[in-house]
Design an enzyme around this catalytic site. Sequence first.
Site, PDB file in Angstrom:
ATOM      1  N   ASP A  63       0.880  -1.166   0.000  1.00 26.18           N
ATOM      2  CA  ASP A  63       0.000   0.000   0.000  1.00 26.18           C
ATOM      3  C   ASP A  63       0.921   1.220   0.000  1.00 26.18           C
ATOM      4  OD1 ASP A  63      -1.594   2.164   0.552  1.00 26.18           O
ATOM      5  OD2 ASP A  63      -2.795   1.142   2.077  1.00 26.18           O
ATOM      6  N   ASN A  90       3.244   4.421 -10.599  1.00 25.09           N
ATOM      7  CA  ASN A  90       2.042   4.376 -11.431  1.00 25.09           C
ATOM      8  C   ASN A  90       0.745   4.286 -10.629  1.00 25.09           C
ATOM      9  OD1 ASN A  90       0.345   3.442 -13.938  1.00 25.09           O
ATOM     10  ND2 ASN A  90       0.176   1.765 -12.452  1.00 25.09           N
ATOM     11  N   TYR A 157      -7.320  15.461  -6.984  1.00 26.11           N
ATOM     12  CA  TYR A 157      -6.613  14.743  -8.062  1.00 26.11           C
ATOM     13  C   TYR A 157      -5.765  15.733  -8.867  1.00 26.11           C
ATOM     14  CZ  TYR A 157      -6.004  11.391 -11.950  1.00 26.11           C
ATOM     15  OH  TYR A 157      -5.488  10.544 -12.909  1.00 26.11           O
ATOM     16  N   LYS A 161      -1.740  15.543  -8.970  1.00 33.11           N
ATOM     17  CA  LYS A 161      -1.045  15.251 -10.232  1.00 33.11           C
ATOM     18  C   LYS A 161      -0.146  16.417 -10.656  1.00 33.11           C
ATOM     19  CE  LYS A 161      -2.549  11.028 -11.096  1.00 33.11           C
ATOM     20  NZ  LYS A 161      -1.639   9.872 -11.096  1.00 33.11           N
TER      21      LYS A 161
HETATM   22  N1  LIG Z   1      -7.134   5.530 -16.926  1.00 34.45           N
HETATM   23  C1  LIG Z   1      -7.007   6.791 -17.227  1.00 34.45           C
HETATM   24  O1  LIG Z   1      -7.775   7.317 -18.038  1.00 34.45           O
HETATM   25  C2  LIG Z   1      -5.904   7.629 -16.595  1.00 34.45           C
HETATM   26  C3  LIG Z   1      -5.644   8.873 -17.166  1.00 34.45           C
HETATM   27  C4  LIG Z   1      -4.597   9.625 -16.646  1.00 34.45           C
HETATM   28  C5  LIG Z   1      -3.837   9.144 -15.618  1.00 34.45           C
HETATM   29  N2  LIG Z   1      -4.113   7.928 -15.081  1.00 34.45           N
HETATM   30  C6  LIG Z   1      -3.226   7.452 -14.007  1.00 34.45           C
HETATM   31  O2  LIG Z   1      -2.694   6.203 -14.352  1.00 34.45           O
HETATM   32  C7  LIG Z   1      -2.322   5.486 -13.186  1.00 34.45           C
HETATM   33  C8  LIG Z   1      -2.753   4.031 -13.311  1.00 34.45           C
HETATM   34  O3  LIG Z   1      -4.164   3.966 -13.263  1.00 34.45           O
HETATM   35  P1  LIG Z   1      -5.040   3.017 -14.194  1.00 34.45           P
HETATM   36  O4  LIG Z   1      -5.858   3.909 -15.044  1.00 34.45           O
HETATM   37  O5  LIG Z   1      -4.217   1.964 -14.830  1.00 34.45           O
HETATM   38  O6  LIG Z   1      -6.033   2.439 -13.092  1.00 34.45           O
HETATM   39  P2  LIG Z   1      -6.370   0.995 -12.513  1.00 34.45           P
HETATM   40  O7  LIG Z   1      -7.390   1.257 -11.459  1.00 34.45           O
HETATM   41  O8  LIG Z   1      -6.706   0.041 -13.598  1.00 34.45           O
HETATM   42  O9  LIG Z   1      -5.002   0.551 -11.827  1.00 34.45           O
HETATM   43  C9  LIG Z   1      -4.512   1.173 -10.672  1.00 34.45           C
HETATM   44  C10 LIG Z   1      -3.836   0.138  -9.788  1.00 34.45           C
HETATM   45  O10 LIG Z   1      -3.309   0.828  -8.640  1.00 34.45           O
HETATM   46  C11 LIG Z   1      -3.576   0.034  -7.502  1.00 34.45           C
HETATM   47  N3  LIG Z   1      -3.610   0.848  -6.291  1.00 34.45           N
HETATM   48  C12 LIG Z   1      -4.596   1.686  -5.863  1.00 34.45           C
HETATM   49  N4  LIG Z   1      -4.286   2.205  -4.668  1.00 34.45           N
HETATM   50  C13 LIG Z   1      -3.081   1.673  -4.318  1.00 34.45           C
HETATM   51  C14 LIG Z   1      -2.233   1.813  -3.193  1.00 34.45           C
HETATM   52  N5  LIG Z   1      -2.597   2.580  -2.148  1.00 34.45           N
HETATM   53  N6  LIG Z   1      -1.063   1.149  -3.160  1.00 34.45           N
HETATM   54  C15 LIG Z   1      -0.709   0.347  -4.198  1.00 34.45           C
HETATM   55  N7  LIG Z   1      -1.481   0.153  -5.278  1.00 34.45           N
HETATM   56  C16 LIG Z   1      -2.648   0.822  -5.346  1.00 34.45           C
HETATM   57  C17 LIG Z   1      -4.916  -0.617  -7.775  1.00 34.45           C
HETATM   58  O11 LIG Z   1      -5.124  -1.767  -6.964  1.00 34.45           O
HETATM   59  C18 LIG Z   1      -4.791  -0.931  -9.263  1.00 34.45           C
HETATM   60  O12 LIG Z   1      -4.245  -2.204  -9.464  1.00 34.45           O
HETATM   61  C19 LIG Z   1      -2.946   6.260 -12.028  1.00 34.45           C
HETATM   62  O13 LIG Z   1      -1.940   6.987 -11.341  1.00 34.45           O
HETATM   63  C20 LIG Z   1      -3.909   7.192 -12.696  1.00 34.45           C
HETATM   64  O14 LIG Z   1      -4.121   8.387 -11.968  1.00 34.45           O
HETATM   65  C21 LIG Z   1      -5.146   7.171 -15.542  1.00 34.45           C
END
Ligand SMILES: NC(=O)c1ccc[n+]([C@@H]2O[C@H](COP(=O)([O-])OP(=O)(O)OC[C@H]3O[C@@H](n4cnc5c(N)ncnc54)[C@H](O)[C@@H]3O)[C@@H](O)[C@H]2O)c1
Length: 252
Positions: A63, A90, A157, A161
């Site tokens: 975590d 990530n 957020y 970011k």
């Molecule tokens: N999907 C989008 O459209 C998007 C756009 C811009 C940025 N992002 C960023 O991309 C990154 C990845 O997100 P994603 O879209 O792949 O989402 P996702 O929800 O598919 O994956 C995120 C992962 O992070 C894990 N996670 C959450 N809290 C956690 C913690 N406290 N400790 C460890 N792991 C934790 C979750 O269990 C999950 O496996 C994030 O930082 C998100 O802000 C996503």
Amino acid sequence: MTKLTDKVAIVTGAGSGMGKAIAIAYANAGAKVVLADVNEQTLAEVEQEITGNGGQVLSCVTDISKEKDIDNLIKATTDKFGSLNILVNNAGIMDSFQVVGNVSNEQWNKVMAIDLEGPFKTARAAIKVMEKQDNGGVIINNASVGGLFGGRGGAVYTIAKHGLVGLTKNIAATYGRFGKIRANAIAPGGVKTNISSTIKQPDPLGGQAVQAAGQPPLGEPEQIAALALFLAGDEASFLNGDIVKADGGWTV
Ligand SMILES: NC(=O)c1ccc[n+]([C@@H]2O[C@H](COP(=O)([O-])OP(=O)(O)OC[C@H]3O[C@@H](n4cnc5c(N)ncnc54)[C@H](O)[C@@H]3O)[C@@H](O)[C@H]2O)c1
């Protein structure tokens, strides 16, 4: 194609979405990958997928909002593989588009802890290992277009970011310019992942602002993984402090 032969890479949030795709891409490029996620089950599934393809992997339930978990992650990595060359910060969650006036202390603390403080503390711990290595290291932060614009997420957020972008630039300006640790960030637009599950009852005003930005083109996690692979490799050795937007032209 970028090779990461024998490089040791930590990917946080590796159980889903972009983190999973990045971990698989790195393993396919020859890296030893440390999968870190709070979700033990998805972590095990990704581990199985990578080892099934002959990749080397270590899973570490983490975590990133807990400092003792971060310390354990770094220690487990160096104990098992002896070095740490690449960190991909990530893992992240969204808020529910809450505007400043509606942000509870609880929401502030939770989103900041995962989206900014966790990456900061993980980078801090990783740098302590990387700066002692002859070949330094690479840090890649997964930010967001929400880290570049005001209305692509809620207040917390957006603030977190933007902070991650600042963290990237500061590491780049110090350890990157005068040391051996490059740092860059990715700013994705809309990507098909599970992150929308972290959005609960959207705030009306915040939701209105996000909607006004228009529907983003949706990318695949693998498209972001291809960029994260390039940034990790020697081909990107002159990229330092860049925030690479990958949004299919959404914000153009
Ligand atoms: N999907 C989008 O459209 C998007 C756009 C811009 C940025 N992002 C960023 O991309 C990154 C990845 O997100 P994603 O879209 O792949 O989402 P996702 O929800 O598919 O994956 C995120 C992962 O992070 C894990 N996670 C959450 N809290 C956690 C913690 N406290 N400790 C460890 N792991 C934790 C979750 O269990 C999950 O496996 C994030 O930082 C998100 O802000 C996503």
